[in-house]
Design an enzyme around this catalytic site. Structure first.
Site, short mmCIF file in Angstrom:
data_model
loop_
_atom_site.label_atom_id
_atom_site.label_comp_id
_atom_site.label_asym_id
_atom_site.label_seq_id
_atom_site.Cartn_x
_atom_site.Cartn_y
_atom_site.Cartn_z
N ASP A 464 0.60 -1.34 0.38
CA ASP A 464 0.01 0.06 0.47
C ASP A 464 0.88 0.97 0.23
O ASP A 464 0.33 2.56 -0.54
CB ASP A 464 -0.82 -0.20 1.61
CG ASP A 464 -1.68 -1.05 0.96
OD1 ASP A 464 -2.56 -1.38 -0.52
OD2 ASP A 464 -2.92 -1.19 1.98
N TYR A 551 -10.57 -1.17 1.44
CA TYR A 551 -10.28 -0.83 3.10
C TYR A 551 -9.52 -0.22 3.23
O TYR A 551 -9.55 1.32 2.14
CB TYR A 551 -8.77 -2.06 3.39
CG TYR A 551 -9.79 -3.26 3.47
CD1 TYR A 551 -10.18 -3.82 5.09
CD2 TYR A 551 -9.39 -4.90 2.78
CE1 TYR A 551 -10.05 -4.99 5.65
CE2 TYR A 551 -9.85 -6.16 2.70
CZ TYR A 551 -10.02 -6.02 3.95
OH TYR A 551 -10.84 -7.32 4.91
N HIS A 600 -7.44 -13.82 3.20
CA HIS A 600 -6.18 -13.27 3.22
C HIS A 600 -5.62 -12.74 4.06
O HIS A 600 -5.86 -12.78 5.18
CB HIS A 600 -6.33 -11.50 2.24
CG HIS A 600 -7.70 -10.64 2.65
ND1 HIS A 600 -9.31 -11.15 3.14
CD2 HIS A 600 -7.99 -9.55 3.55
CE1 HIS A 600 -9.73 -10.28 3.60
NE2 HIS A 600 -9.27 -9.66 3.71
N ASP A 609 12.39 3.58 16.90
CA ASP A 609 13.46 4.08 17.20
C ASP A 609 13.67 5.09 18.24
O ASP A 609 13.75 6.72 18.25
CB ASP A 609 13.71 5.69 16.05
CG ASP A 609 15.68 6.18 16.35
OD1 ASP A 609 16.08 5.41 17.20
OD2 ASP A 609 16.22 6.62 15.17
N ASP A 611 15.35 5.96 21.65
CA ASP A 611 16.59 7.12 22.82
C ASP A 611 16.33 6.91 23.71
O ASP A 611 15.68 8.15 24.26
CB ASP A 611 16.79 7.82 21.84
CG ASP A 611 16.86 7.68 20.52
OD1 ASP A 611 17.40 7.40 20.05
OD2 ASP A 611 17.78 9.48 19.48
N GLU A 652 22.49 -7.78 15.04
CA GLU A 652 21.29 -7.91 13.88
C GLU A 652 20.96 -9.02 13.95
O GLU A 652 19.68 -9.69 14.05
CB GLU A 652 21.55 -7.17 12.93
CG GLU A 652 22.06 -5.56 13.11
CD GLU A 652 22.38 -5.18 11.54
OE1 GLU A 652 21.73 -3.75 11.09
OE2 GLU A 652 22.82 -5.66 10.65
N ASN A 747 24.42 -7.91 7.10
CA ASN A 747 25.73 -7.35 7.45
C ASN A 747 25.98 -7.55 8.92
O ASN A 747 26.69 -7.12 9.57
CB ASN A 747 25.64 -5.63 7.19
CG ASN A 747 24.51 -4.71 7.97
OD1 ASN A 747 23.88 -5.18 8.55
ND2 ASN A 747 25.13 -3.69 7.48
#
Length: 847
Positions: A464, A551, A600, A609, A611, A652, A747
């Protein structure tokens, strides 16, 4: 003339005079005089008074020379009548004034507005603000004047020209923003990112440019996002814009002319010569556009043009190849009618005109009652004989939050928001008690993946963000989409058009009660109680609603008084339905005759994010397990108990794929190991995802652009170039995506004591059913996640709320009630702000 007026007046006065005569006779003592010592009634007979006559006439003498008292007495009677009439009028007015004063005294005044709402200062935009109309136009005009780009204004553009598709605000680097917020540097210069379609190049492509500084640009720079998997954005991956749609629908018009015998014969409908609302057929497209990377082949399917047309598929579908920038090369590649596939329109028309050469559809024209199932018209037995209003929000002392442009303050909360054209509402610099909790919380993409029989239903997979969720938000209706107490704000865009435009009232902000205590306790003991204390869960909601095809998604950011942030998505709108064919039961249930709605899954990805006491954060899981141990106080007796272990995730891969195999109950916490609370615990925030939904179709080739959906929670090291987990190019090349979220993780950066970002995925699995008609309800279609303080405070910060209620019993009976100065009385009426003010149009922006 005078005679006639006098006669008419005499007739009137005769009746009034007679009435007065009767009043005197029965209501007053007769006048008397002494004559020759005898008591004799000498009062003259009262005669009817003549009409109003001049005073000179009234005072004239009679024929015998004697003065007449009759006219004088009539004048006095007339004065009495006038006095009586005036007195009656004054009495009526006096009573009316008394009643009015009583009503005014009983009627409560309209509630005060409360804290201020200051319009956005378009001449001085702040660091997080979206672009102003002036900035949009300055960036556009600057680029149009760069001769080397050879750009054509959008209104004059064609498929094989170069033109601006979208302009958006480009956020400055995070470090630059933080130094500005700390007062160390000045506000970073404002820049724009422009998406340019290069249809006149060989090969055609899409380019992204940075333009700045705004509002007086002096430079532009071609950029390639380092997180992209390709150095060049392929033309086949671009969103379909108005310029392309105009050509596609022109083709569909011509095709529909050829198909008229079939359309009218099968459906009693047409496309090119129909009457709107009576016998029209609609064409709508689906995506992705092909089966492999580089293709640009779009399926269009047909519907009956009625309210809720999504539930009226007709079983006629056409695929058009529009990969080339030469529209003469565009062509129909497939056409499906009633489950039978053809490769040419003429072949289908010929077979339809033959005898027993194909299975035909024979729909009868639908009457209002027959297609009512898809409409929002009220029907069925009413729950109440007379419609009554439901409960409403009231702000007795006015709003308790401030809005200053795009900055909001509420209780201990402060934050900024803006609308991004691709993904909608974002919040920035979220602070509680003046400490930054999060730098950014924002939606990245919302996808819905279908399964089903047939070329359309079997290939529908929507990303979307590529359909511009932000720029397809719509005006919110007071009293329905948001409470009447809400503050409504506009959003400006320059997307898929030449000039900036505005969606008014597309963001609403309001305080809600939650209708549940945030916390409470009743202290009980045998024979009585010692007290009660509680606090209502007052919270602030920032909301926008977007509509993508069938929707509608309601996006909420919710700020609670205990320092928690809640992010919620509610799904409503119509299900996507298909023409029923044999063998479809494994994909979905029928919701009407010849109509099936298919299984569906919805998935939503957010960037969080956090902090916590700065940017040097880590991600820890508190893994819960059991162990069996001897009871310390009873030798030989054992018990099984829960314990938890804190595990700092080092990199990660540990934080993403590694957690998929972690089946233990756990807490996910972002913390600062160098910042501890009063009790020596690391300050942190917990991420609690109540919307976890296993990604079902991750093995499908067309879902690679949604690799983020594999992880209910992933944590990566912050990079400015990894600003989004998806892109507007995901929809039309999902097989070889330009942005692959897995590369953010592969990475394998360290995520210990560094700036980190959490990526949260929520989802809904939907198997439609008849109760989804006419449309899906939000009840049962909501997902949410929380950001909860975890050892961040020494106690719940909501203890500072003046809305706390405490009750203790008095020894002699009754209670001691402490509301901390907050009144529970409402002395005002909330100002009405209902749906009657709805406009619903898009508006040009005036500078």
């Amino acid at each position: 003339m005078t005679r006639h007026r006098a006669d008419r007046g005499a007739m009137i006065d005769v009746s009034l005079g007679s009435a007065l005569s009767r009043t005197r006779t029965y209501g007053m003592a007769p006048m008397s005089a002494k004559h020759n010592g005898a008591h004799t009634d000498t009062s003259p007979e009262i005669q009817p008074c003549p009409g109003r006559v001049p005073e000179t006439f009234t005072m004239a003498s009679s024929k015998d020379g004697s003065s007449s008292d009759g006219p004088r007495r009539c004048t006095q009677l007339f004065a009495l009548k006038v006095t009586a009439f005036v007195s009656c009028v004054l009495c009526v007015l006096f009573i009316a004034v008394i009643i009015a004063l009583a009503v005014i005294k009983l009627e409560r005044p309209t509630c005060a507005p409360g804290y201020s709402v200051i319009p956005r200062d378009l001449e001085n935009p702040r660091v997080f603000d979206g672009l102003t109309p002036r900035e949009y136009i300055s960036a556009r005009d600057y680029l149009l004047n760069v001769k080397s780009l050879n750009l054509v204004p959008f209104s004059q553009a064609s498929i094989n020209s170069s033109y601006i598709y979208m302009i958006d605000h480009l956020m400055p680097l995070k470090d630059t923003v933080l130094t500005f917020l700390q007062g160390i540097s000045k506000q970073p210069e404002r820049t724009a990112k422009a998406i340019i379609i290069r249809g006149d190049m060989t090969p055609p492509r899409v380019e992204e440019y940075i333009v700045g500084p705004l509002p007086y640009p002096t430079y532009h720079k071609l950029v390639t996002n380092p997180s992209f998997t390709k150095s060049r954005i392929p033309y086949s991956a671009k969103p379909v814009d108005k310029i392309e749609y105009d050509v596609l629908y022109s083709m569909l018009y011509n095709i529909s002319v050829d198909l008229y015998p079939l359309m009218y014969g099968s459906y009693k409908l047409s496309y090119h010569n129909c009457t709107k609302g009576v016998d029209c057929l609609l064409w709508w497209d689906i995506a992705p556009r092909g089966r492999v990377s580089g293709e640009r082949k779009t399926w269009f399917w047909s519907f009956r043009d009625v309210e809720g047309f999504y539930l009226h598929p007709l079983g006629l579908e056409i695929q058009i190849d529009h990969e080339s920038t030469n529209v003469k090369e565009w062509k129909v590649t497939k056409i499906v009618y009633n489950g039978q596939q053809f490769y040419e329109v003429d072949d289908l028309v010929t077979r339809y005109g033959g005898v027993n050469l194909l299975r035909k559809i024979n729909y009868e024209p639908l009457g209002a009652k027959e297609y009512l199932y898809s409409s929002y018209n009220r029907r069925g037995k009413s729950e109440m004989p007379d419609p009554l209003q439901g409960p409403k929000l009231v702000e007795p002392d006015g709003r308790r939050y401030q809005v200053d442009g795009q900055h909001v303050s509420y209780m201990h909360w402060d934050f900024d928001f803006k609308m991004r054209p691709s993904t909608g509402l974002q919040v920035f610099d979220v602070r509680f008690q003046e400490e930054r909790i999060a730098y950014e919380i924002s939606l990245q993409d919302a996808v819905v993946f279908y399964s089903g029989y047939g070329p359309v239903q079997g290939t529908s997979m929507y990303f979307d963000a590529s359909w511009m969720m932000g720029a397809t938000c719509n005006e919110l209706v007071p009293g329905v989409d948001c409470p009447e107490t809400a503050v409504f704000l506009d959003a400006d865009f320059l997307t898929n058009t030449q000039d900036p435009w505005r969606i008014q009232n597309s963001v609403c902000i309001f305080e809600n009660t939650g209708n549940i205590p945030l916390r409470r306790h009743y202290t009980n003991f045998p024979g009585g109680y010692s007290g009660y204390a509680g606090l209502v869960d007052y919270h602030l909601i920032v909301r926008t609603i977007t509509n993508i095809w069938n929707y509608d998604y309601i996006f909420d950011y919710i700020f609670h008084q205990n320092g928690a942030v809640q992010v919620r998505v509610s799904a409503t709108g119509y299900v996507q339905a298909t023409y029923a064919l044999y063998g479809e039961r494994k994909f979905g249930y029928p919701i009407y005759n010849d109509v099936v709605a298919n299984i569906h899954q919805h998935l939503f990805n957010y960037k969080v994010d956090l902090d916590i006491n700065g940017v040097q954060n880590s991600y820890a899981t508190l893994d819960v397990s059991t162990h069996r141990t001897e009871v310390a106080w009873s030798k030989g007796v054992h018990k099984t108990e829960m314990v938890f272990e804190k595990n700092i995730q080092e990199n990660e891969l540990d934080a993403g794929p590694g957690q998929l195999n972690n089946t233990k109950p756990k807490y996910d916490v972002i913390l600062n190991m160098d910042a501890t609370s009063k009790f020596k615990s690391e300050r942190g925030y917990r991420i609690l995802n109540h919307g976890i939904s296993k990604f079902i179709l991750q093995e499908n080739e067309a879902t690679k652009a949604a690799n983020w959906a594999k992880y209910p929670l992933a944590v990566t090291k912050y990079h400015d170039f990894e600003d989004t987990s998806s892109s507007i190019y995901a929809q039309n090349d999902p097989w070889d995506p330009l942005l692959d979220f897995d590369k953010f993780i592969q990475n394998n950066d360290s995520i210990v004591n560094t700036d980190i970002v959490a990526w949260v995925t929520m989802g809904l699995l939907h198997i439609p059913h008849t109760e989804d008609v006419p449309s899906t309800t939000t009840a049962g279609s909501q997902v949410t996640f929380y950001l909860l303080p975890f050892n961040y405070f020494t106690e719940c910060p909501s203890v500072s709320s003046p809305n706390t209620v405490k009750i203790t019993p008095k020894r002699e009976g009754g209670i001691n009630l402490n509301t901390h100065g907050t009144s529970f009385e409402s002395t005002c009426v909330q100002k009405s702000n209902g749906p009657d003010k709805y406009d619903g149009r898009l508006h040009d922006v005036e500078l």
